[in-house]
Motif scaffolding. Structure first.
Motif, PDB file in Angstrom:
ATOM      1  N   ILE A   1     -42.925  43.656  10.144  1.00 20.05           N
ATOM      2  CA  ILE A   1     -42.042  44.706   9.644  1.00 20.05           C
ATOM      3  C   ILE A   1     -42.289  45.973  10.451  1.00 20.05           C
ATOM      4  CG2 ILE A   1     -41.518  46.233   7.692  1.00 20.05           C
ATOM      5  CD1 ILE A   1     -42.191  43.942   5.821  1.00 20.05           C
ATOM      6  N   VAL A   2     -41.227  46.547  10.979  1.00 25.00           N
ATOM      7  CA  VAL A   2     -41.287  47.820  11.702  1.00 25.00           C
ATOM      8  C   VAL A   2     -40.436  48.816  10.930  1.00 25.00           C
ATOM      9  CG1 VAL A   2     -40.853  49.011  13.872  1.00 25.00           C
ATOM     10  CG2 VAL A   2     -41.546  46.593  13.887  1.00 25.00           C
ATOM     11  N   ALA A   3     -41.053  49.901  10.461  1.00 25.49           N
ATOM     12  CA  ALA A   3     -40.361  50.838   9.572  1.00 25.49           C
ATOM     13  C   ALA A   3     -40.413  52.268  10.114  1.00 25.49           C
ATOM     14  CB  ALA A   3     -40.984  50.793   8.170  1.00 25.49           C
ATOM     15  N   TRP A   4     -39.265  52.927  10.042  1.00 29.10           N
ATOM     16  CA  TRP A   4     -39.155  54.345  10.383  1.00 29.10           C
ATOM     17  C   TRP A   4     -39.024  55.153   9.095  1.00 29.10           C
ATOM     18  CZ3 TRP A   4     -37.259  50.624  13.543  1.00 29.10           C
ATOM     19  CH2 TRP A   4     -37.340  50.776  14.933  1.00 29.10           C
ATOM     20  N   MET A   5     -39.751  56.246   8.993  1.00 28.18           N
ATOM     21  CA  MET A   5     -39.513  57.186   7.908  1.00 28.18           C
ATOM     22  C   MET A   5     -38.262  57.996   8.258  1.00 28.18           C
ATOM     23  SD  MET A   5     -41.827  56.576   5.675  1.00 28.18           S
ATOM     24  CE  MET A   5     -41.942  57.979   4.582  1.00 28.18           C
TER      25      MET A   5
ATOM     26  N   PHE B   1     -36.731  45.020  11.057  1.00 23.71           N
ATOM     27  CA  PHE B   1     -36.684  46.463  11.314  1.00 23.71           C
ATOM     28  C   PHE B   1     -35.957  47.152  10.167  1.00 23.71           C
ATOM     29  CE2 PHE B   1     -36.944  44.203  15.293  1.00 23.71           C
ATOM     30  CZ  PHE B   1     -37.940  44.876  15.985  1.00 23.71           C
ATOM     31  N   CYS B   2     -36.568  48.211   9.626  1.00 25.05           N
ATOM     32  CA  CYS B   2     -35.992  48.872   8.457  1.00 25.05           C
ATOM     33  C   CYS B   2     -36.297  50.363   8.456  1.00 25.05           C
ATOM     34  CB  CYS B   2     -36.524  48.233   7.170  1.00 25.05           C
ATOM     35  SG  CYS B   2     -38.300  48.491   6.914  1.00 25.05           S
ATOM     36  N   GLY B   3     -35.657  51.073   7.543  1.00 25.18           N
ATOM     37  CA  GLY B   3     -35.901  52.496   7.362  1.00 25.18           C
ATOM     38  C   GLY B   3     -36.418  52.771   5.960  1.00 25.18           C
ATOM     39  N   ILE B   4     -37.158  53.855   5.822  1.00 18.47           N
ATOM     40  CA  ILE B   4     -37.693  54.279   4.532  1.00 18.47           C
ATOM     41  C   ILE B   4     -37.162  55.666   4.208  1.00 18.47           C
ATOM     42  CG2 ILE B   4     -39.769  54.657   3.155  1.00 18.47           C
ATOM     43  CD1 ILE B   4     -39.544  51.819   4.266  1.00 18.47           C
ATOM     44  N   ASN B   5     -36.559  55.815   3.032  1.00 21.14           N
ATOM     45  CA  ASN B   5     -36.156  57.132   2.554  1.00 21.14           C
ATOM     46  C   ASN B   5     -37.228  57.619   1.574  1.00 21.14           C
ATOM     47  OD1 ASN B   5     -35.088  59.419   1.350  1.00 21.14           O
ATOM     48  ND2 ASN B   5     -33.011  58.602   1.212  1.00 21.14           N
TER      49      ASN B   5
ATOM     50  N   THR C   1     -43.525  56.655  -7.309  1.00 19.65           N
ATOM     51  CA  THR C   1     -43.956  55.321  -6.901  1.00 19.65           C
ATOM     52  C   THR C   1     -45.306  55.437  -6.199  1.00 19.65           C
ATOM     53  OG1 THR C   1     -41.661  54.597  -6.577  1.00 19.65           O
ATOM     54  CG2 THR C   1     -43.384  53.282  -5.520  1.00 19.65           C
ATOM     55  N   SER C   2     -46.292  54.690  -6.656  1.00 20.77           N
ATOM     56  CA  SER C   2     -47.613  54.744  -6.035  1.00 20.77           C
ATOM     57  C   SER C   2     -47.545  54.146  -4.637  1.00 20.77           C
ATOM     58  CB  SER C   2     -48.624  53.980  -6.883  1.00 20.77           C
ATOM     59  OG  SER C   2     -48.380  52.583  -6.826  1.00 20.77           O
ATOM     60  N   THR C   3     -48.450  54.583  -3.790  1.00 21.11           N
ATOM     61  CA  THR C   3     -48.496  54.048  -2.432  1.00 21.11           C
ATOM     62  C   THR C   3     -48.772  52.555  -2.442  1.00 21.11           C
ATOM     63  OG1 THR C   3     -49.322  56.178  -1.639  1.00 21.11           O
ATOM     64  CG2 THR C   3     -49.584  54.287  -0.175  1.00 21.11           C
TER      65      THR C   3
ATOM     66  N   TYR D   1     -35.808  52.962  -0.551  1.00 18.68           N
ATOM     67  CA  TYR D   1     -36.644  54.011  -1.122  1.00 18.68           C
ATOM     68  C   TYR D   1     -38.062  53.477  -1.273  1.00 18.68           C
ATOM     69  CZ  TYR D   1     -32.200  56.259  -2.368  1.00 18.68           C
ATOM     70  OH  TYR D   1     -30.946  56.839  -2.331  1.00 18.68           O
ATOM     71  N   LEU D   2     -38.972  54.320  -1.707  1.00 13.73           N
ATOM     72  CA  LEU D   2     -40.363  53.909  -1.852  1.00 13.73           C
ATOM     73  C   LEU D   2     -40.539  52.804  -2.883  1.00 13.73           C
ATOM     74  CD1 LEU D   2     -42.222  57.360  -1.707  1.00 13.73           C
ATOM     75  CD2 LEU D   2     -41.686  55.784   0.162  1.00 13.73           C
ATOM     76  N   ASP D   3     -39.622  52.730  -3.858  1.00 14.14           N
ATOM     77  CA  ASP D   3     -39.729  51.695  -4.887  1.00 14.14           C
ATOM     78  C   ASP D   3     -39.076  50.385  -4.466  1.00 14.14           C
ATOM     79  OD1 ASP D   3     -37.055  52.309  -5.038  1.00 14.14           O
ATOM     80  OD2 ASP D   3     -37.081  52.952  -7.136  1.00 14.14           O
ATOM     81  N   GLY D   4     -38.526  50.353  -3.243  1.00 15.28           N
ATOM     82  CA  GLY D   4     -37.931  49.126  -2.731  1.00 15.28           C
ATOM     83  C   GLY D   4     -36.434  49.009  -2.925  1.00 15.28           C
TER      84      GLY D   4
END
Length: 216
Positions: A124-128, A166-170, A179-181, A202-205
């Protein structure tokens, strides 16, 4: 399992780093903050204001096949004062040099890293990313917003290659700790790769469907 983290030397990013270590990952960290030595952590301390390809090339080429990458580095050279203040030409040049470096760190560096390292096919490759990409409630840091949009488009292009997920994180709820880390990390790593690939979550998926306004 091997993870590469950028910009995770403090605050929320540091909790991601620690969570991965607790899960048994070997974590390779690119950050400007030198962290205490601990088992499973391999650090490369850099200066974001001067880093370039030659500085990190040896580090990158020594990395094993990676299972997770998080691009959490952020920067901005512009603010509202950049447009309204009267400045001499020397200061303009300094600003433009900083602007160029922030663009390299935010946009070009992730591309360079992905093209240099080796990824597991289930990696998994993620961009903030940022809500500011589609909701311009504040446009003072115009370069930051533009860089995040380019990150989104780069993610979309890589997601079509089939080389990994490949995904993005909001991170819009990051300051409220909803949401806990640990929950964020576990949810992301457990995600169905086909479903996650090309998405922003989002952080909660949950998926951020607002990015769909860009039709890619």
């Amino acid at each position: 399992m091997n993870a590469l983290l950028l910009g995770c030397g403090s605050k929320w990013g540091l909790t991601v780093l620690q969570t991965l270590l607790d899960k048994g990952f070997t974590v390779y960290s690119l950050t400007s903050t030198e962290l205490p030595r601990q088992q499973g952590l391999v650090q490369e301390v850099i200066n974001w204001n001067t880093v370039n390809q030659p500085v990190i090339e040896k580090f990158l080429r020594q990395l094993p096949k990676l299972d997770f990458i998080l691009f959490n580095q952020n920067g901005s050279a512009l603010s509202y004062s950049s447009f309204v203040d009267k400045t001499n030409l020397t200061d303009v040049w300094k600003l433009e040099k900083n602007w160029s470096q922030q663009y390299f760190v935010s946009v070009i560096l992730p591309y360079h890293i992905i093209k240099t390292i080796s990824l597991d096919e289930q990696a998994i490759v993620a961009w903030m990313l940022s809500t500011f990409v589609y909701k311009h409630t504040n446009i003072d840091h115009a370069d930051y917003i533009g860089n995040k949009y380019q990150n989104y488009l780069m993610m979309q292009n890589f997601s079509r290659t089939g080389g990994a997920c490949f995904c993005g994180i909001n991170p819009m709820e990051i300051d409220t700790n909803q949401t806990s880390t640990k929950t964020f990390v576990n949810t992301l790593l457990d995600y169905d790769r086909t479903d996650l690939n090309g998405s922003v979550v989002y952080l909660d998926g949950k998926k951020d469907i607002n990015f769909k306004i860009f039709s890619v």
